[in-house]
Design an enzyme around this catalytic site. Structure first.
Site, PDB file in Angstrom:
ATOM      1  N   LYS A  23      35.827   1.057  -6.462  1.00  0.00           N
ATOM      2  CA  LYS A  23      34.914   2.719  -7.103  1.00  0.00           C
ATOM      3  C   LYS A  23      35.959   3.511  -6.099  1.00  0.00           C
ATOM      4  O   LYS A  23      36.672   4.484  -7.135  1.00  0.00           O
ATOM      5  CB  LYS A  23      33.902   2.755  -6.102  1.00  0.00           C
ATOM      6  CG  LYS A  23      33.321   4.554  -6.663  1.00  0.00           C
ATOM      7  CD  LYS A  23      32.243   4.735  -7.979  1.00  0.00           C
ATOM      8  CE  LYS A  23      32.812   5.962  -8.416  1.00  0.00           C
ATOM      9  NZ  LYS A  23      31.978   6.448  -8.360  1.00  0.00           N
ATOM     10  N   THR A  38      29.070   7.116  -3.572  1.00  0.00           N
ATOM     11  CA  THR A  38      29.877   6.752  -3.455  1.00  0.00           C
ATOM     12  C   THR A  38      30.294   6.978  -1.814  1.00  0.00           C
ATOM     13  O   THR A  38      30.433   8.493  -1.334  1.00  0.00           O
ATOM     14  CB  THR A  38      30.631   7.205  -4.315  1.00  0.00           C
ATOM     15  OG1 THR A  38      30.305   7.197  -5.709  1.00  0.00           O
ATOM     16  CG2 THR A  38      32.366   7.440  -3.772  1.00  0.00           C
ATOM     17  N   LYS A  97      34.430  14.930  -2.758  1.00  0.00           N
ATOM     18  CA  LYS A  97      34.385  14.647  -1.721  1.00  0.00           C
ATOM     19  C   LYS A  97      35.155  12.942  -2.279  1.00  0.00           C
ATOM     20  O   LYS A  97      35.402  12.333  -1.242  1.00  0.00           O
ATOM     21  CB  LYS A  97      33.016  14.463  -1.759  1.00  0.00           C
ATOM     22  CG  LYS A  97      32.189  12.882  -0.482  1.00  0.00           C
ATOM     23  CD  LYS A  97      31.371  12.381  -1.375  1.00  0.00           C
ATOM     24  CE  LYS A  97      31.464  12.383  -2.320  1.00  0.00           C
ATOM     25  NZ  LYS A  97      29.812  11.074  -2.604  1.00  0.00           N
TER      26      LYS A  97
END
Lengths: 424, 424
Positions: free
Chosen positions: A181, A101, A250
């Site tokens: 995502k 990601t 994150k």
């Protein structure tokens, strides 16, 4: 027997990557794996893979090079390290599949870097972030949000289908998989804090936490994250790390940064991010993210959620299981609104996103209740039948909780959105 | 008469830079000015300056090159433009004085770029962000937060003293001036939203806004920003831009980004930033930042603060002037705590910062009340006498306001900090 399946190079063999690589081996792919941490490479070899001493070695004979590293900094290092980087070692026309990601913009920068700096325009690049955790990784049943050129996606389908169920193909080319995502992670990021805040309140109020869990999961306060993380809280097990605070921190940063670049306000996601920062500051970085509940518990009583699952608690100050349910429902409806309005603003395919979230870790009962109404009538609380009733119960629940002086930063932030959106 | 003062090159002649450059001319400095917007250069010429057609032309004979551009992107362009950049044109040993507010890290990157890429290690660089607005700029009475080597600062003192009163010398070298400004801006950023939120509530509650203003300014809810911005709100004048929403939004980003890089949670500053993002999203980017109050007013009644200054309003739902004062006091104490704890975390000289803020635009009555106690006993609400009393009145005031269903996102975020810090 010689495998007829294409050779895979795999970089990043942690909880997610290790499971994925091992599953590919079981599915008949020849896999050569690399990780900075040598024991993880040995584990792959024990499972039938080959060891690579560097990213370049993993890349050398790969038709597909899969990256499941922590972030874009690690991806840069794996691909472009001047000594042992993978890109110069890859054969003509090979495909890089980035499963980490990373910020959506990174994918475009990466394509540029491969073409202009590494001068390898022959290499194919697919943007394929995943969701679903280490168990689904090992079973080949991750959600994968794939994007790139249709030809390259078709070409890679033998690998992606081995790893994914469901496999989403997000239209719009490179970076749209990461955007999908990211939109999903908006709800993952907020829903983990919501579960933490709700269970912290339940525990401080002295409720039986197991009973709260059971009741929430059949109520309008239910969410995938609540169902997944609260059992870890009840076990007081922060050291079995299913997904670390550092990872969701994150992801939160990717959401809030992209929103700022897009000029779009996300008060809930930003409030949640600040709580992860506070969690990291409190030393939780490497713990399972279910440890976020400890931010809401007295410092000398960090196992309170677990303790109250056994001894039946007696509620204080009028906080009941219904209070917890109403606060969760109020928060989830507000975050659903924020997520979907943001996604619409940045041009995400809304029907696809609805499908992704409703089946994913960002899903919740309120999402399922509200999303179709929003897709029809606009991403506002105004579009949702009985939003005022949800607000009224949310307000009443927070009033009941107020006597405890328990910090409820995400809940109170969420309530303000009803005032902005619905007026008086 | 030939001036004996050193030649100044000046890039960026907007509301701040134009006033500073004109003041230098009045003080006897020969000034050659450059701005992308030609009429601003003509204005400087009319005031006795010389026109430069490019940054390089402004730099050519300058002993001191002052930059008062909007941000680091503009500073890069002025200094390093391949055709007309200032750096190659500067004479040996000249001093670049950067007065723009930029991220602290930028100063270090800039020094590297001058040394390594432009290969001009002979050039001196001073980090001198300012505070105080366009009137003080024109009068040579800005607060300037200067940092750099002592030799270079001594060398530039003839210029800095002409522009500043007070002139702060922040120890620690390049970037510490920017860090001082950033710490100060934490309170500027939060206090503007606090003034907006409080006056929005006062107006929606139907209070006489002039009476609220008068009472707040002699109360524990007073702040420099409240005193400065609320008169603009009462005049409904958003088009006379003293300082634009875009500027405070940029400053907010510098604070929140630096905090994230430092791993330090700033829930108030981040909540405030999200409100500026919402203001920009609502179209206020170029308006005076006092327009932020409109975020809190009904869309069809955006002049309500001004309307209620004339016709005496009658309070609704028990919200009184005291309610407004208690909410402001509660918010200011929480933001003082957040600002000072952050400053301590990043190694700021705390006594110097206390001095800067107490005389600056970030000051408030609660800051003055609490800061010495925090410097003695720690940057926690626990260190402050009667913090629980402030909390109790804050809580009671928010309870009174709750019937209005008025969004109070920063106030409710601030209240949570009391719960985190003080416990029950």
């Amino acid at each position: 027997m010689v495998s007829t399946k294409p050779e895979i190079g795999f970089c990043g063999l942690g909880a997610m990557g290790g499971g994925m690589a091992t599953h590919l081996i079981k599915s008949g792919f020849p896999v050569t794996g690399y990780d900075l941490y040598r024991p993880l490479v040995e584990k792959l070899v024990a499972a039938g893979g080959k060891a690579a001493a560097s990213p370049a070695a993993a890349a050398k004979s790969a038709v597909f090079l899969i990256l499941m590293v922590v972030n874009s900094v690690q991806a840069d290092s794996v691909l472009f390290d001047p000594e042992v980087g993978a890109v110069p070692a890859l054969r003509h026309g090979a495909t890089i599949i980035l499963c980490s990601t990373t910020p959506p913009q990174y994918l475009k920068d990466l394509r540029q870097q491969i073409d202009k700096i590494a001068k390898r325009p022959d290499l194919r690049l697919l943007d394929c972030p995943v969701s679903g955790g280490s168990i689904r990784a090992a079973n080949g049943t991750l959600s994968i949000f794939s994007s790139g050129s249709d030809t390259d996606l078709d070409n890679a389908s033998i690998v992606l289908e081995a790893l994914a169920d469901p496999l989403y193909r997000v239209p719009g080319g490179i970076s749209m998989g990461s955007i999908a995502k990211m939109c999903h992670q908006h709800l993952a990021v907020t829903n983990i804090i919501m579960a933490s805040e709700a269970m912290g309140l339940a525990a401080v109020a002295g409720l039986n936490t197991q009973a709260v869990y059971d009741a929430v999961m059949t109520s309008k306060g239910a969410s995938w994250m609540f169902g997944n993380r609260v059992p870890h809280m009840i076990k007081n097990d922060w050291l079995t790390v299913h997904s670390a605070v550092s990872i969701i921190l994150k992801d939160a940063g990717i959401v809030t940064t992209h929103a700022k670049l897009s000029g779009y306000p996300l008060p809930l996601a930003n409030a949640a991010e600040q709580l992860y920062v506070a969690g990291a500051f409190a030393g939780f970085t490497k713990l399972d993210d279910a440890a976020m509940v400890r931010l809401y518990l007295p410092a000398d009583d960090s196992d309170l959620v677990g303790a109250l699952a056994e001894a039946a608690g007696s509620a204080e100050d009028g906080v009941s299981i219904d209070t917890i349910v109403d606060i969760l429902a109020g928060m989830h409806l507000a975050s659903t609104r924020e997520c979907m309005a943001f996604a619409e603003h940045i041009g995400m395919d809304m029907e696809l996103l609805r499908d992704i979230i409703s089946k994913g870790a960002g899903g919740s009962a309120m999402f399922d209740y509200a999303v179709q109404q929003m897709l029809k009538a606009g991403c506002s609380l105004k579009a949702v039948k009985d939003a005022k009733l949800v607000r009224d119960r949310f307000e009443y629940a927070l009033k009941k909780a107020s006597g405890l002086r328990q910090a409820l930063p995400l809940a109170t932030t969420a309530l303000q959105q009803y005032y902005f959106d619905l007026g008086r």
